[in-house]
Design an enzyme around this catalytic site. Sequence first.
Site, mmCIF file in Angstrom:
data_model
loop_
_atom_site.group_PDB
_atom_site.id
_atom_site.type_symbol
_atom_site.label_atom_id
_atom_site.label_comp_id
_atom_site.label_asym_id
_atom_site.label_seq_id
_atom_site.Cartn_x
_atom_site.Cartn_y
_atom_site.Cartn_z
ATOM 1 N N CYS A 63 0.870 -1.234 -0.039
ATOM 2 C CA CYS A 63 -0.184 -0.108 -0.030
ATOM 3 C C CYS A 63 0.815 1.258 -0.097
ATOM 4 O O CYS A 63 0.487 2.409 -0.478
ATOM 5 C CB CYS A 63 -0.950 -0.049 1.311
ATOM 6 N N ARG A 64 1.823 1.280 0.842
ATOM 7 C CA ARG A 64 2.765 2.511 1.049
ATOM 8 C C ARG A 64 3.386 2.559 -0.573
ATOM 9 O O ARG A 64 3.294 3.728 -1.107
ATOM 10 C CB ARG A 64 4.104 2.215 1.705
#
Length: 178
Positions: A63-64
């Site tokens: 996600c980062r």
Amino acid sequence: MTNAHPTDSRARAVQSSAPLGVGEPAPDFTLVDQYGVDVSLSAVRGLKNAVVVFYPAAFSGICRGELREIRDGLEDFQDDDIQVFAISCDSMYTLRAWADAEGHFFPLLSDFWPHGEVARRYGVLDEEEGFALRGTFLVDRSGIVVWSEVREIGQGRDFTAYREALASLRAGSPDAVG
């Protein structure tokens, strides 16, 4: 038009329903962003196209990387004609801390309560784990899904296909999307 869906049988078993498909109306939503402001999909209807991006969890590895890709290439994903809405089941407070740490200035929306309701309506909620799958939905000005891709938690998005679909949407040729 391409509509990628999870192929893992476990994913299909825990999703609340099948993900929205191309040609379906995108459900409206109003969610709070990282600053506590209500943000609605209907606010851009008729004015802009929308990119609705579901992701499992703030501060997680894939996600980062994905949200950094959107942030660092924001001109590819958001402009005067397209608005990004990034949605997770995290709380507003978690999203604020993440936005501050990562420099995200586009809306990070909290689908925290009722827990995962918007992800459920888009067919990307993992009911067993309580978070959204990696779903991306391109929505035209009239509110219709014109391209989508849904991936497993551990499988990142294909940003090449995503950018191509956005370029087609910008060109105003929905038949060319996907």
